[in-house]
Design an enzyme around this catalytic site. Structure first.
Site, PDB file in Angstrom:
ATOM      1  N   GLU A   1     -15.701   7.073   7.163  1.00  4.10           N
ATOM      2  CA  GLU A   1     -14.887   6.202   7.994  1.00  4.10           C
ATOM      3  C   GLU A   1     -14.552   7.519   9.225  1.00  4.10           C
ATOM      4  O   GLU A   1     -14.943   8.375   9.174  1.00  4.10           O
ATOM      5  CB  GLU A   1     -13.531   5.669   7.493  1.00  4.10           C
ATOM      6  CG  GLU A   1     -12.939   6.914   6.616  1.00  4.10           C
ATOM      7  CD  GLU A   1     -11.648   6.649   5.943  1.00  4.10           C
ATOM      8  OE1 GLU A   1     -11.046   5.613   6.153  1.00  4.10           O
ATOM      9  OE2 GLU A   1     -11.090   7.266   5.220  1.00  4.10           O
TER      10      GLU A   1
ATOM     11  N   ARG B   1       0.880  -1.249  -0.052  1.00  2.00           N
ATOM     12  CA  ARG B   1      -0.024   0.040  -0.109  1.00  2.00           C
ATOM     13  C   ARG B   1       0.778   1.305  -0.068  1.00  2.00           C
ATOM     14  O   ARG B   1       0.197   2.279  -0.915  1.00  2.00           O
ATOM     15  CB  ARG B   1      -0.897   0.091   1.372  1.00  2.00           C
ATOM     16  CG  ARG B   1      -1.986   1.184   1.157  1.00  2.00           C
ATOM     17  CD  ARG B   1      -3.160   1.170   2.127  1.00  2.00           C
ATOM     18  NE  ARG B   1      -2.602   1.104   3.538  1.00  2.00           N
ATOM     19  CZ  ARG B   1      -3.349   0.972   4.715  1.00  2.00           C
ATOM     20  NH1 ARG B   1      -4.372   0.714   4.551  1.00  2.00           N
ATOM     21  NH2 ARG B   1      -2.841   0.971   5.857  1.00  2.00           N
TER      22      ARG B   1
ATOM     23  N   LYS C   1      -2.390   6.413   1.287  1.00  2.00           N
ATOM     24  CA  LYS C   1      -2.111   6.800   2.732  1.00  2.00           C
ATOM     25  C   LYS C   1      -1.275   7.921   2.738  1.00  2.00           C
ATOM     26  O   LYS C   1       0.136   7.940   2.583  1.00  2.00           O
ATOM     27  CB  LYS C   1      -1.627   5.673   3.645  1.00  2.00           C
ATOM     28  CG  LYS C   1      -1.933   5.876   5.180  1.00  2.00           C
ATOM     29  CD  LYS C   1      -1.763   4.619   5.884  1.00  2.00           C
ATOM     30  CE  LYS C   1      -1.429   4.945   7.378  1.00  2.00           C
ATOM     31  NZ  LYS C   1      -2.724   5.449   7.978  1.00  2.00           N
TER      32      LYS C   1
HETATM   33  N1  PPE Z   1      -8.847   4.991   7.189  1.00  3.25           N
HETATM   34  C1  PPE Z   1      -7.830   6.022   7.936  1.00  3.25           C
HETATM   35  C2  PPE Z   1      -8.175   7.348   7.432  1.00  3.25           C
HETATM   36  C3  PPE Z   1      -6.815   5.454   8.394  1.00  3.25           C
HETATM   37  O1  PPE Z   1      -5.717   6.530   8.880  1.00  3.25           O
HETATM   38  C4  PPE Z   1      -6.526   4.078   8.793  1.00  3.25           C
HETATM   39  C5  PPE Z   1      -5.297   3.803   9.528  1.00  3.25           C
HETATM   40  C6  PPE Z   1      -7.403   3.309   8.443  1.00  3.25           C
HETATM   41  C7  PPE Z   1      -8.491   3.730   7.801  1.00  3.25           C
HETATM   42  C8  PPE Z   1      -7.338   1.713   8.794  1.00  3.25           C
HETATM   43  O2  PPE Z   1      -6.350   1.221   7.810  1.00  3.25           O
HETATM   44  P1  PPE Z   1      -5.507  -0.034   8.445  1.00  3.25           P
HETATM   45  O3  PPE Z   1      -4.559   0.267   9.367  1.00  3.25           O
HETATM   46  O4  PPE Z   1      -4.887  -0.446   7.125  1.00  3.25           O
HETATM   47  O5  PPE Z   1      -6.282  -1.218   8.839  1.00  3.25           O
HETATM   48  N2  PPE Z   1      -4.486   4.693  10.441  1.00  3.25           N
HETATM   49  C9  PPE Z   1      -3.236   4.554  10.998  1.00  3.25           C
HETATM   50  C10 PPE Z   1      -2.859   6.083  11.472  1.00  3.25           C
HETATM   51  C11 PPE Z   1      -3.515   6.217  12.694  1.00  3.25           C
HETATM   52  C12 PPE Z   1      -2.594   7.443  13.239  1.00  3.25           C
HETATM   53  O6  PPE Z   1      -3.478   7.804  14.317  1.00  3.25           O
HETATM   54  O7  PPE Z   1      -1.474   8.004  12.866  1.00  3.25           O
HETATM   55  C13 PPE Z   1      -3.136   3.446  11.410  1.00  3.25           C
HETATM   56  O8  PPE Z   1      -4.112   2.765  12.210  1.00  3.25           O
HETATM   57  O9  PPE Z   1      -2.108   2.878  11.999  1.00  3.25           O
END
Ligand code: PPE
Length: 310
Positions: free
Chosen positions: A195, A62, A161
């Site tokens: 989300e 990713r 991301k």
């Molecule tokens: N949406 C967003 C906007 C997001 O940032 C995350 C991860 C997710 C969904 C979930 O994705 P996944 O981790 O692949 O299941 N957010 C990351 C950053 C958080 C932060 O505060 O910094 C994380 O969970 O690591």
């Protein structure tokens, strides 16, 4: 709840290890001025069978996907980066940690066009407990619908991301905290549920799971994909479709998923109690499954775990 970063350890920075305090950037770095960077959040779990990184390949994939969308060339191969991540954990002697790789346009010139700026890459690892507080995993959290809409795929490649995208998340978080809630839930520009600022969201109604489609205004989370697979395997139906505010408010259960947030129940949204107002049955099953998998207690899912110390 907010844990301060450590001030000791080694950070991988452009191919070499530097002391924690020396991992610095110039104030005129492109990434600082324009948010031109991509990153990942990954977890390494300490299990009875050793330390394992959860879905390392998917996270690194990713990161390169994010970079491609911003036409950024990361000057290392995915293989090199995965190896560097494992080496960073080993050199810091950690058994469980959060892993933050980042690639950003560095110091060369200013101006929106990044062409010619170096792509700097760093990997930091540190201990990071529960994201939404110790109690969150058990009792659930209180959320509010943010007045800020989630970034729209017509404006930015939301599946990336990318660093700059998080200004949208920052506004939602501040908004929620100011109103006295634990976390925000963001709607998309059409008013459907998108989300959390750093989490994907699921609703449960009559033992069926619902979540916004991967092609909507969301970051298609790796935890989200894992939970969908684990839920189906447990015999639950999972439907990916646009979700309304009403569907969320009247669901039997609602929960967040994410690397940092793991599987976190939501017990209230804007003063409306969700289901019984505590972690629901399906959420408990999914949470248990998830923690069994990441803690190497489910043989069938060892393929999702990358050993750190072989
Ligand atoms: N949406 C967003 C906007 C997001 O940032 C995350 C991860 C997710 C969904 C979930 O994705 P996944 O981790 O692949 O299941 N957010 C990351 C950053 C958080 C932060 O505060 O910094 C994380 O969970 O690591």
């Amino acid at each position: 709840m907010v844990e301060r970063l450590p001030d000791e350890g080694k950070i991988w920075y452009n191919g070499t290890f530097v002391d924690w305090k020396d991992a610095k950037v110039h104030v005129l770095s492109h990434g600082l001025h324009y948010g031109s960077g991509v990153f990942e959040g990954i977890r390494c779990y300490a299990t009875e069978k050793g330390s394992f990184i959860f879905r390392l390949k998917e996270h690194v994939d990713r990161m390169y996907h994010s970079a491609r969308l911003y036409k950024m060339d990361i000057p290392y191969s995915e293989e090199d980066l995965k190896e560097a991540i494992k080496e960073t954990i080993r050199i810091n002697g950690l058994d469980a940690c959060y892993i933050r790789p980042i690639a950003f346009y560095g110091y060369h010139h200013l101006g929106v066009n990044p062409t010619g700026c170096p792509v700097d890459v760093a990997i930091a690892v540190w201990r990071w407990g529960t994201y939404l507080g110790e109690e969150a995993l058990e009792s659930g959290i209180r959320c509010t619908f943010s007045s800020w809409r989630r970034i729209d795929p017509k404006t930015l490649p939301v599946t990336a991301k990318a660093v700059g995208h998080y200004l949208n998340s920052l506004l939602a978080v501040l908004d929620a905290k100011e109103k006295g809630f634990d976390e925000a839930i963001m709607l998309d520009s059409d008013g459907y549920v998108a989300e959390g600022p750093g989490e994907n969201i699921f609703a449960v109604k009559n033992a069926t799971l619902y979540t916004p489609e991967a092609e909507s205004s969301i970051l298609p989370g790796i935890t989200r994909a894992s939970v969908i697979e684990l839920a189906r395997e447990s015999g639950y139906e999972v439907v990916e479709k646009p979700l309304t505010k009403e569907e969320l408010l009247t669901a039997d259960e609602v929960f967040f998923t994410g690397t940092a947030a793991e599987v976190s129940p939501i017990r209230e949204i804007d003063g409306v109690r969700i289901g019984k107002g505590k972690r629901g049955e399906v959420t408990s099953v999914i949470q248990r499954k998830f923690f069994d998998v990441v803690n190497a207690r489910d043989e069938r899912y060892m393929r999702w775990l990358e050993p750190v110390y072989e």
